[in-house]
Scaffold this motif. Sequence first.
Motif, mmCIF file in Angstrom:
data_model
loop_
_atom_site.group_PDB
_atom_site.id
_atom_site.type_symbol
_atom_site.label_atom_id
_atom_site.label_comp_id
_atom_site.label_asym_id
_atom_site.label_seq_id
_atom_site.Cartn_x
_atom_site.Cartn_y
_atom_site.Cartn_z
ATOM 1 N N PRO A 81 -1.026 -7.858 -10.137
ATOM 2 C CA PRO A 81 -0.842 -6.996 -8.962
ATOM 3 C C PRO A 81 -0.159 -5.688 -9.354
ATOM 4 O O PRO A 81 0.739 -5.666 -10.194
ATOM 5 C CB PRO A 81 0.032 -7.830 -8.024
ATOM 6 N N GLU A 82 -0.611 -4.600 -8.719
ATOM 7 C CA GLU A 82 -0.054 -3.292 -9.033
ATOM 8 C C GLU A 82 1.286 -3.109 -8.334
ATOM 9 O O GLU A 82 1.577 -3.758 -7.339
ATOM 10 C CB GLU A 82 -1.023 -2.207 -8.567
ATOM 11 N N ASP A 83 2.094 -2.220 -8.875
ATOM 12 C CA ASP A 83 3.358 -1.911 -8.241
ATOM 13 C C ASP A 83 3.098 -1.221 -6.915
ATOM 14 O O ASP A 83 2.126 -0.478 -6.770
ATOM 15 C CB ASP A 83 4.190 -0.990 -9.144
ATOM 16 N N PRO A 84 3.963 -1.438 -5.913
ATOM 17 C CA PRO A 84 3.755 -0.762 -4.625
ATOM 18 C C PRO A 84 3.886 0.752 -4.774
ATOM 19 O O PRO A 84 4.719 1.250 -5.527
ATOM 20 C CB PRO A 84 4.852 -1.314 -3.727
ATOM 21 N N VAL A 85 3.022 1.468 -4.047
ATOM 22 C CA VAL A 85 2.993 2.926 -4.108
ATOM 23 C C VAL A 85 3.424 3.464 -2.750
ATOM 24 O O VAL A 85 2.914 3.023 -1.725
ATOM 25 C CB VAL A 85 1.558 3.421 -4.438
ATOM 26 N N LEU A 86 4.352 4.416 -2.761
ATOM 27 C CA LEU A 86 4.770 5.021 -1.504
ATOM 28 C C LEU A 86 3.663 5.891 -0.936
ATOM 29 O O LEU A 86 2.842 6.434 -1.671
ATOM 30 C CB LEU A 86 6.028 5.861 -1.707
ATOM 31 N N CYS A 87 3.652 6.029 0.379
ATOM 32 C CA CYS A 87 2.654 6.843 1.073
ATOM 33 C C CYS A 87 2.740 8.289 0.577
ATOM 34 O O CYS A 87 3.837 8.816 0.354
ATOM 35 C CB CYS A 87 2.898 6.778 2.573
ATOM 36 N N ILE A 88 1.591 8.952 0.428
ATOM 37 C CA ILE A 88 1.584 10.321 -0.085
ATOM 38 C C ILE A 88 2.144 11.318 0.920
ATOM 39 O O ILE A 88 2.449 12.441 0.561
ATOM 40 C CB ILE A 88 0.162 10.750 -0.519
ATOM 41 N N ASN A 89 2.308 10.909 2.180
ATOM 42 C CA ASN A 89 2.881 11.795 3.194
ATOM 43 C C ASN A 89 4.395 11.666 3.283
ATOM 44 O O ASN A 89 5.017 12.218 4.179
ATOM 45 C CB ASN A 89 2.267 11.512 4.565
ATOM 46 N N ASP A 90 4.998 10.913 2.375
ATOM 47 C CA ASP A 90 6.456 10.715 2.324
ATOM 48 C C ASP A 90 7.017 10.221 3.648
ATOM 49 O O ASP A 90 8.069 10.671 4.097
ATOM 50 C CB ASP A 90 7.163 12.015 1.898
ATOM 51 N N CYS A 91 6.321 9.269 4.279
ATOM 52 C CA CYS A 91 6.821 8.733 5.540
ATOM 53 C C CYS A 91 7.747 7.546 5.309
ATOM 54 O O CYS A 91 8.397 7.074 6.236
ATOM 55 C CB CYS A 91 5.657 8.345 6.460
ATOM 56 N N GLY A 92 7.811 7.046 4.074
ATOM 57 C CA GLY A 92 8.721 5.962 3.762
ATOM 58 C C GLY A 92 8.043 4.606 3.677
ATOM 59 O O GLY A 92 8.661 3.631 3.257
ATOM 60 N N PHE A 93 6.803 4.494 4.088
ATOM 61 C CA PHE A 93 6.084 3.236 4.019
ATOM 62 C C PHE A 93 5.230 3.197 2.752
ATOM 63 O O PHE A 93 5.050 4.205 2.073
ATOM 64 C CB PHE A 93 5.198 3.054 5.256
ATOM 65 N N PHE A 94 4.687 2.024 2.459
ATOM 66 C CA PHE A 94 3.878 1.862 1.269
ATOM 67 C C PHE A 94 2.408 2.068 1.595
ATOM 68 O O PHE A 94 1.928 1.696 2.656
ATOM 69 C CB PHE A 94 4.077 0.473 0.661
ATOM 70 N N GLY A 95 1.706 2.683 0.658
ATOM 71 C CA GLY A 95 0.278 2.912 0.802
ATOM 72 C C GLY A 95 -0.490 2.032 -0.167
ATOM 73 O O GLY A 95 0.090 1.288 -0.959
ATOM 74 N N SER A 96 -1.803 2.116 -0.090
ATOM 75 C CA SER A 96 -2.636 1.362 -1.018
ATOM 76 C C SER A 96 -3.809 2.232 -1.453
ATOM 77 O O SER A 96 -4.111 3.246 -0.827
ATOM 78 C CB SER A 96 -3.153 0.079 -0.352
ATOM 79 N N ALA A 97 -4.466 1.796 -2.512
ATOM 80 C CA ALA A 97 -5.604 2.557 -3.021
ATOM 81 C C ALA A 97 -6.751 2.545 -2.014
ATOM 82 O O ALA A 97 -7.519 3.497 -1.935
ATOM 83 C CB ALA A 97 -6.064 1.969 -4.352
ATOM 84 N N ALA A 98 -6.855 1.482 -1.226
ATOM 85 C CA ALA A 98 -7.927 1.391 -0.229
ATOM 86 C C ALA A 98 -7.757 2.425 0.880
ATOM 87 O O ALA A 98 -8.731 2.848 1.496
ATOM 88 C CB ALA A 98 -7.968 -0.008 0.369
ATOM 89 N N THR A 99 -6.521 2.829 1.136
ATOM 90 C CA THR A 99 -6.245 3.815 2.188
ATOM 91 C C THR A 99 -5.864 5.167 1.601
ATOM 92 O O THR A 99 -5.127 5.931 2.224
ATOM 93 C CB THR A 99 -5.127 3.320 3.118
ATOM 94 N N MET A 100 -6.336 5.460 0.387
ATOM 95 C CA MET A 100 -6.079 6.731 -0.292
ATOM 96 C C MET A 100 -4.576 6.971 -0.487
ATOM 97 O O MET A 100 -4.067 8.053 -0.240
ATOM 98 C CB MET A 100 -6.713 7.892 0.460
ATOM 99 N N ASN A 101 -3.847 5.936 -0.876
ATOM 100 C CA ASN A 101 -2.400 5.966 -1.111
ATOM 101 C C ASN A 101 -1.615 6.414 0.120
ATOM 102 O O ASN A 101 -0.584 7.059 0.004
ATOM 103 C CB ASN A 101 -2.054 6.839 -2.321
ATOM 104 N N MET A 102 -2.124 6.077 1.304
ATOM 105 C CA MET A 102 -1.420 6.365 2.550
ATOM 106 C C MET A 102 -1.130 5.052 3.254
ATOM 107 O O MET A 102 -1.823 4.055 3.046
ATOM 108 C CB MET A 102 -2.277 7.241 3.478
ATOM 109 N N CYS A 103 -0.111 5.065 4.117
ATOM 110 C CA CYS A 103 0.136 3.902 4.951
ATOM 111 C C CYS A 103 -0.923 3.886 6.055
ATOM 112 O O CYS A 103 -1.661 4.850 6.258
ATOM 113 C CB CYS A 103 1.540 3.951 5.546
ATOM 114 N N SER A 104 -0.994 2.812 6.794
ATOM 115 C CA SER A 104 -2.056 2.677 7.791
ATOM 116 C C SER A 104 -1.916 3.705 8.909
ATOM 117 O O SER A 104 -2.909 4.243 9.393
ATOM 118 C CB SER A 104 -2.046 1.271 8.384
#
Length: 158
Positions: free
Chosen positions: A12-35
């Motif tokens: 499993p990959e390390d969690p990636v923070l949302c690219i909008n710096d909102c504080g939540f975690f993003g994923s590659a499926a959502t273009m490194n953004m939170c939902s």
Amino acid sequence: MESSKETGCRAPEDPVLCINDCGFFGSAATMNMCSKCQKDMILLKQEHAKLAAASSQDVVRRSSSSDESELALAGAAVASADLASQISQVKSKEGLKKCTACRKRVGLTGFSCKCGDLFCAVHRYSDKHNCPFDYRNAGQNAIAKANPIVIAEKLNKI
């Protein structure tokens, strides 16, 4: 023994923070953004597509001699620039909430005034922040709307 590369299993990959710096975690499926940020991005893209389609139709109607492909490319460039500016505006609005008068952080306890600004407990009253909203005129309009003038029909004289 087979290695994990051969079996197709991944660690499993390390969690990636949302690219909008909102504080939540993003994923590659959502273009490194939170939902939430991804939904906002999709809504903005849909709005821009509607605006771009409407504006390109207006431009095509106005200038029939222009090449349609050039207009579509120009509309797409304008739409992408607008999208980037609106994303930055949404990001700045979601930031820290501060009192308009003293710039103190208010968080959840901020008071919204009828003038549209946010204030702390000290500056929440209209006389403490020199509110430009006309309460007297608004009150008169509310009373006039709630109590319409009643005029009876004229009676025929006998």
